[in-house]
Design a protein around this motif. Structure first.
Motif, short mmCIF file in Angstrom:
data_model
loop_
_atom_site.label_atom_id
_atom_site.label_comp_id
_atom_site.label_asym_id
_atom_site.label_seq_id
_atom_site.Cartn_x
_atom_site.Cartn_y
_atom_site.Cartn_z
N LYS A 226 0.84 -1.20 0.00
CA LYS A 226 0.00 0.00 0.00
C LYS A 226 0.88 1.26 0.00
O LYS A 226 2.03 1.22 0.41
CB LYS A 226 -0.89 0.02 1.25
N ASN A 227 0.30 2.37 -0.43
CA ASN A 227 1.00 3.65 -0.34
C ASN A 227 1.20 4.05 1.13
O ASN A 227 0.41 3.69 1.99
CB ASN A 227 0.19 4.75 -1.03
N PHE A 228 2.27 4.82 1.36
CA PHE A 228 2.47 5.35 2.72
C PHE A 228 3.37 6.58 2.66
O PHE A 228 4.02 6.85 1.65
CB PHE A 228 3.09 4.29 3.64
N ILE A 229 3.36 7.33 3.76
CA ILE A 229 4.25 8.49 3.91
C ILE A 229 5.12 8.25 5.14
O ILE A 229 4.59 7.98 6.23
CB ILE A 229 3.45 9.80 4.06
N TYR A 230 6.42 8.31 4.96
CA TYR A 230 7.39 8.16 6.06
C TYR A 230 7.86 9.55 6.41
O TYR A 230 8.63 10.15 5.67
CB TYR A 230 8.54 7.28 5.57
N GLN B 133 2.11 9.23 -6.04
CA GLN B 133 2.49 10.15 -4.96
C GLN B 133 3.02 11.47 -5.52
O GLN B 133 3.16 12.46 -4.78
CB GLN B 133 3.53 9.50 -4.03
N TYR C 287 7.39 10.06 0.31
CA TYR C 287 6.06 9.73 -0.21
C TYR C 287 6.18 8.50 -1.09
O TYR C 287 6.71 8.59 -2.20
CB TYR C 287 5.48 10.91 -0.98
N PHE C 288 5.73 7.37 -0.58
CA PHE C 288 5.98 6.09 -1.25
C PHE C 288 4.70 5.54 -1.85
O PHE C 288 3.70 5.37 -1.16
CB PHE C 288 6.53 5.10 -0.23
N GLY C 289 4.75 5.22 -3.15
CA GLY C 289 3.63 4.51 -3.76
C GLY C 289 3.16 5.15 -5.06
O GLY C 289 3.71 6.13 -5.55
N LYS C 290 2.08 4.56 -5.57
CA LYS C 290 1.52 5.00 -6.85
C LYS C 290 0.98 6.42 -6.75
O LYS C 290 0.29 6.76 -5.78
CB LYS C 290 0.37 4.08 -7.25
#
Lengths: 390, 390
Positions: free
Chosen positions: A2-6, B18, B13-16
């Motif tokens: 899944k997408n996420f923000i670190y 972003q 910002y990780f993922g599709k």
């Protein structure tokens, strides 16, 4: 995945004597400090004196006596002190309860309404005083996350709130401050770390390879180092590994890309709100019963992975057998660590409120790893009344 | 466990999709953007157009053509553009070379002297323009660290510099941008990730339980997902796991509490400075020879742990046999991924500079996992001239 923000703004100073950074950190914000702590263990072990000696030029306003399962009344008192004394920075010295309560005080200091509104509606948190903490217990992970859990016994509610503004600015994590933590608190704290890890590890997102291995590493560390810490309370490496486990179990790294479909925490929060039991002990009691209750064809493969990676139980051929053995080992591990493992042992001797509590908990379990209804929760609570048959 | 500070200001910002966060991120700093990129693959795959469409109100100054092993001349050019055009924010779109070079440009934009001074003396970096990047290659980990490696062919030096000011403000990590990365670059990038992990994993600090398990998890992910990504370039989960591995391998989490006694990178940096070979290919060639060369009674237990945890080779009874098999598997893994595995295959057909290069490398290997002198480095380089006997 899944997408996420670190995006973790907290600066974490880990190791011996990292308290030496405290004066510079406090000085970034000012001289007026709200110093919060719990029952006074920091006076017995010398940390209180150390901190005062490091900050001779600061005006210290003190709020002592923050209770386990910290109460909204205490948060109100802290927020009021911040406003009255025009506090520049909150310095929380303690474990999860002290730091959680201080986070919400820091937010409430910048809010005109009742602090309980910030617990019920996290969106109302639009600002907060800076918070610096000195951690004295390896358990909740609050030292590097944006959450705080507050109890309102008047409404029988124990609720977590969360805001980016509540991240600690800095956390001093010196494992030597946990040398004096009792065996019981050490075991309970480790159960909390493990529970956070379980709540996230058991999910249906399978292609999260590194997150799963990290979670297993945290569990391995707890299983390896807790017995050492119980035997040798001043073993630095054991205390350090448990402290680092507490941070990593709940700073986002195990849940990035997968989320966390929590189950035991929502149930335990209701237990604590009714009975004021030790949070982590409630989790230890609930966890193996929950695991056994949800073991089914959809979950057995993940439990078999847990068995293999965490307990070195080969699952070849019979994943159910491996899963059951791992669940038994989980129970036995908590028991061997000296934790009470039934509800009667923590004072819950009757099931009179089970229906009421299960109704409250089930409303938050619709999206759990295995969704549970009221009857499921009652069944799990009933299973917690007796020692688990091994 | 050693003391450490966990303080990573980068927002990842990780993922599709972003990239949708990009306009807000850029707007925090202004309208004048230095857009840096490499050989133009971002024009072929549409990312360049996407970015321009997202930032219609920005004044974009472009610096294209940032080379692999980015050169100090290019950094000078970028810093000059920043100063001339009064740039507000640097936007780097590419892999490690583009982002590394852009970090040093951003720092040099705030420095009066020659940018090469900032490479030789990181302490001179006292400020930097904000840097935002869009990652297009899973490899170096630059997206979440404070380092940049720059080459000066005039002096035959390839040096990493580091400053807190060089952390990216934000990194957009969308695994779909790596769908079009060639098999060769995918394999080389993965070798880079694995090398970073090895450089830190092989250390004498033993009581770092979680860090070791995390490192093994990163290696497991590379070994599991690289063959999938080579077979199915648009397999999202494979690309996502490799991208996340690249970040975690070098954002500090594997080295907190233990440091990293690097060996292959210092040797490879000398190779690249003399021959401009692909960094990660140099690492893949060096790594198994280095491992074989330093296997001894002091290191065999850790290699046996590597064998067991990463390659599922039981080490019971004969740790040397397990260690040797794991080293062979490491070599074979790179070979199967299509990487050239001898120096002649990358154009280094003679040993004429080995003495000179080994002297330069050995000056940085006194504190390596196993300290190496000039003769050791020459021996390792000589071993890289022939295919490894399996």
């Amino acid at each position: 995945m899944k997408n996420f923000i670190y995006d973790i703004p907290t600066k974490l100073y880990f190791g011996k004597n990292q308290i030496e950074h405290l004066p510079n950190l406090i000085n970034e914000f000012g001289k007026k400090v709200l110093l919060t702590y719990g029952g006074g263990s920091i006076k017995r072990n010398g940390l209180y004196d150390t901190i005062l000696a490091l900050l001779p030029e600061c005006e210290m306003i003190e709020l002592a006596g923050i209770e386990p399962n910290p109460r909204i009344e205490t948060v109100r008192k802290g927020a009021e002190l911040c406003k009255t004394h025009d506090i520049d920075v909150v310095l929380a010295v303690g474990g999860g309860s002290t730091i959680d309560a201080s986070k919400v005080m820091a937010a409430a200091a910048k809010f005109d309404g009742d602090p309980w509104e910030l617990v019920k509606q996290p969106d109302l948190i639009q600002d907060a005083l800076p918070l610096i903490d000195v951690l004295t217990l390896s358990a909740t992970g609050t030292e590097m996350n944006a959450s705080g859990v507050i109890t309102n016994f008047a409404t029988k509610e124990k609720i977590g709130t969360r805001s980016y503004h509540m991240y600690p600015y800095a956390s001093i994590c010196d494992p030597t401050y946990t040398f004096s933590v009792s065996k019981h608190q050490t075991a309970a704290g480790t159960a909390d770390i493990m529970s956070h890890t379980f709540e996230i590890y058991f999910s249906h997102e399978e292609e999260v390879f590194i997150q799963d291995r990290l979670a297993e590493g945290i569990l391995n560390a707890c299983i390896h180092y807790l017995p050492i810490a119980l035997q040798e309370p001043e073993n630095y490496d054991a205390r350090a590994n448990l402290m680092w486990a507490s941070t990593l179990a709940l700073n986002g790294l195990t849940s990035f890309g997968k989320g966390g479909p929590w189950t035991c925490h929502p149930i335990e929060h209701v237990l604590s709100a009714y009975y004021d039991i030790t949070h982590a002990v409630g989790l230890a009691i609930l966890t193996p019963r929950w695991m056994a209750y949800i073991l089914n064809d959809q979950t057995v493969e993940r439990f078999a992975m847990y068995a293999e990676k965490v307990w070195n139980i080969p699952s070849a051929g019979d994943p159910y057998a491996a899963a059951r053995l791992a669940i038994d080992k989980t129970y036995q591990f908590f028991l061997d660590a000296g934790l009470p493992m039934t509800l009667p042992e923590v004072g819950i001797t009757s099931d009179e409120f089970f229906d009421e509590m299960a109704t409250a908990a089930a409303s938050r379990l619709e999206n759990a790893y295995v969704p549970l209804n009221k009857n499921d929760v009652v069944n799990i609570l009933q299973a917690c009344m007796e020692p688990k048959a091994m």
